[in-house]
Design a protein around this motif. Structure first.
Motif, PDB file in Angstrom:
ATOM      1  N   THR A 152       0.836  -1.206   0.000  1.00  0.00           N
ATOM      2  CA  THR A 152       0.000   0.000   0.000  1.00  0.00           C
ATOM      3  C   THR A 152       0.870   1.255   0.000  1.00  0.00           C
ATOM      4  OG1 THR A 152      -1.586  -1.224   1.355  1.00  0.00           O
ATOM      5  CG2 THR A 152      -1.917   1.146   1.199  1.00  0.00           C
ATOM      6  N   ILE A 153       0.420   2.249  -0.763  1.00  0.00           N
ATOM      7  CA  ILE A 153       1.052   3.573  -0.774  1.00  0.00           C
ATOM      8  C   ILE A 153      -0.044   4.582  -0.415  1.00  0.00           C
ATOM      9  CG2 ILE A 153       2.240   5.308  -2.177  1.00  0.00           C
ATOM     10  CD1 ILE A 153       3.011   2.946  -4.104  1.00  0.00           C
ATOM     11  N   GLN A 158       5.410   2.234  -7.764  1.00  0.00           N
ATOM     12  CA  GLN A 158       4.412   1.426  -8.480  1.00  0.00           C
ATOM     13  C   GLN A 158       5.079   0.559  -9.556  1.00  0.00           C
ATOM     14  OE1 GLN A 158       1.566   4.383  -9.766  1.00  0.00           O
ATOM     15  NE2 GLN A 158       0.422   4.264  -7.839  1.00  0.00           N
ATOM     16  N   THR A 160      -2.823   2.187  -4.188  1.00  0.00           N
ATOM     17  CA  THR A 160      -2.445   3.559  -3.853  1.00  0.00           C
ATOM     18  C   THR A 160      -3.664   4.371  -3.427  1.00  0.00           C
ATOM     19  OG1 THR A 160      -0.560   3.474  -5.343  1.00  0.00           O
ATOM     20  CG2 THR A 160      -1.401   5.669  -4.784  1.00  0.00           C
ATOM     21  N   THR A 199       6.083   7.980  -6.014  1.00  0.00           N
ATOM     22  CA  THR A 199       4.981   7.022  -6.132  1.00  0.00           C
ATOM     23  C   THR A 199       5.052   6.241  -7.444  1.00  0.00           C
ATOM     24  OG1 THR A 199       3.639   8.442  -4.714  1.00  0.00           O
ATOM     25  CG2 THR A 199       2.458   6.794  -6.040  1.00  0.00           C
ATOM     26  N   ALA A 231      -3.803   5.770  -9.030  1.00  0.00           N
ATOM     27  CA  ALA A 231      -4.380   5.633  -7.687  1.00  0.00           C
ATOM     28  C   ALA A 231      -5.687   4.861  -7.810  1.00  0.00           C
ATOM     29  CB  ALA A 231      -4.609   6.995  -7.055  1.00  0.00           C
ATOM     30  N   CYS A 260       4.727  13.023  -3.297  1.00  0.00           N
ATOM     31  CA  CYS A 260       4.234  11.935  -4.157  1.00  0.00           C
ATOM     32  C   CYS A 260       5.156  11.690  -5.346  1.00  0.00           C
ATOM     33  CB  CYS A 260       2.807  12.212  -4.617  1.00  0.00           C
ATOM     34  SG  CYS A 260       2.611  13.736  -5.552  1.00  0.00           S
TER      35      CYS A 260
END
Ligand SMILES: [Zn+2]
Length: 313
Positions: free
Chosen positions: A62-63, A80, A88, A76, A120, A73
């Protein structure tokens, strides 16, 4: 002498303290490990390395993000890519902007900052909670620095991830005030929320984690309130502060720029033009920039040669 007890975070919460260009990261270890905030894109490879060091072969599950400024961010997308199964979470109002990758709504456009595209899947909704690592974290709205920001609070250990809603020293830029969408007061309201949560430990977006020992939390709260009240009384001083921070942030990222490119960047940043109007509309643009930047050069915060502007101390 005051007895200073060390901050005691549970062993499955690991603070990765970064710097001013990259936000801190909190790793929430467990069967489904999570990270809160991912730093700046410039340090994205370092962020992936940090996560790998702590997780070993275990995948990141999880982010989550306190808010979507480029220093929170920027790692991110790289995470990923390294962990394609990771889910996310972003603050609820930001989710459609991330899905459409609308850089203006995501604020990278107005500040002319950079951030790699990411995906996301989930919305952080105030009043709800999110499972990160071994704990359920409460989501609280945290307008002020960013209208859409959230706080993440783990009540059993009293750990607050405050993002840029509260630091131990100083306060972040009040972006809603610059954009004309809000005042300084929401920042104070968010400080009230933090006080009511009564955290034992605050993990801020920048700077060291701090707690109650020696009155650190109360002193930080008092400093932040005093600073915001000062901005309410003298809003033009907020404009000068914000403009200096944005220019320094850009140089922290690029490290050096040819003078012509530096001026092109300054001219192209809508936020800086707003700050010019809020600070000294009676001055021309070039005159204002000169007044703003000269002290930064004099103090060595920035440096310049005949051809380049460079980051300083
Ligand atoms: Zn930040």
């Amino acid at each position: 002498m005051l007895h200073m007890s060390p901050l005691r975070l549970p062993g499955d919460l690991v603070v990765c303290e970064r710097n001013w260009l990259s936000s801190n990261n909190l790793l929430c270890l467990g069967d489904a490990p999570a990270i809160i905030d991912t730093g700046h894109v410039k340090h994205a490879a370092d962020t992936v390395d940090l996560v790998r060091q702590h997780l070993g072969a275990q995948p990141l599950a999880t982010i989550a993000h306190t808010h979507l400024h480029s220093d929170h961010c920027g790692g991110t997308g790289a995470l990923q890519a390294a962990y394609p199964q990771a889910q996310t979470w972003v603050p609820e109002p930001s989710l459609p902007h991330v899905l459409a990758w609308d850089e203006d709504q995501l604020t990278f456009g107005d500040t002319v900052q950079r951030c790699d595209r990411f995906a996301a899947q989930h919305a952080l909704v105030p009043g709800q909670s999110v499972r990160l690592g071994n704990y359920d974290w409460q989501v609280h709205a945290a307008p002020g620095h960013d209208a859409l920001a959230v706080l993440l609070f783990e009540p059993t250990h009293g750990v607050l991830v405050s993002g840029d809603a509260m630091w131990e020293h100083g306060v972040g830029i009040i972006f809603p005030y610059i954009e004309g969408s809000g005042g300084f007061e929401p920042f104070l309201d968010t400080l009230d929320v933090i006080e009511r949560l009564a955290p034992r430990i605050v993990v801020p977006g920048h700077g060291a984690a701090f707690g109650r020992a020696g009155g650190a939390f109360d002193a930080a709260m008092a400093r932040a309130r005093t600073r915001i009240e000062h901005f309410i009384a003298h809003p033009h001083q907020h404009a000068a502060y914000a403009a200096k921070v944005l220019v320094k942030y850009q140089l922290l990222d690029v490290e050096q720029m040819p003078l012509a490119d530096f001026h092109t960047w300054l001219d192209s940043a809508p936020t800086l033009h707003l700050l010019h109007q809020q600070h000294s509309p009676e001055l021309g643009w070039a005159e204002w920039l000169d007044a703003l930047l000269t002290p930064l050069f004099d103090k060595g915060v920035l440096r310049r040669t005949d051809t380049h502007v460079l980051d300083g101390v």
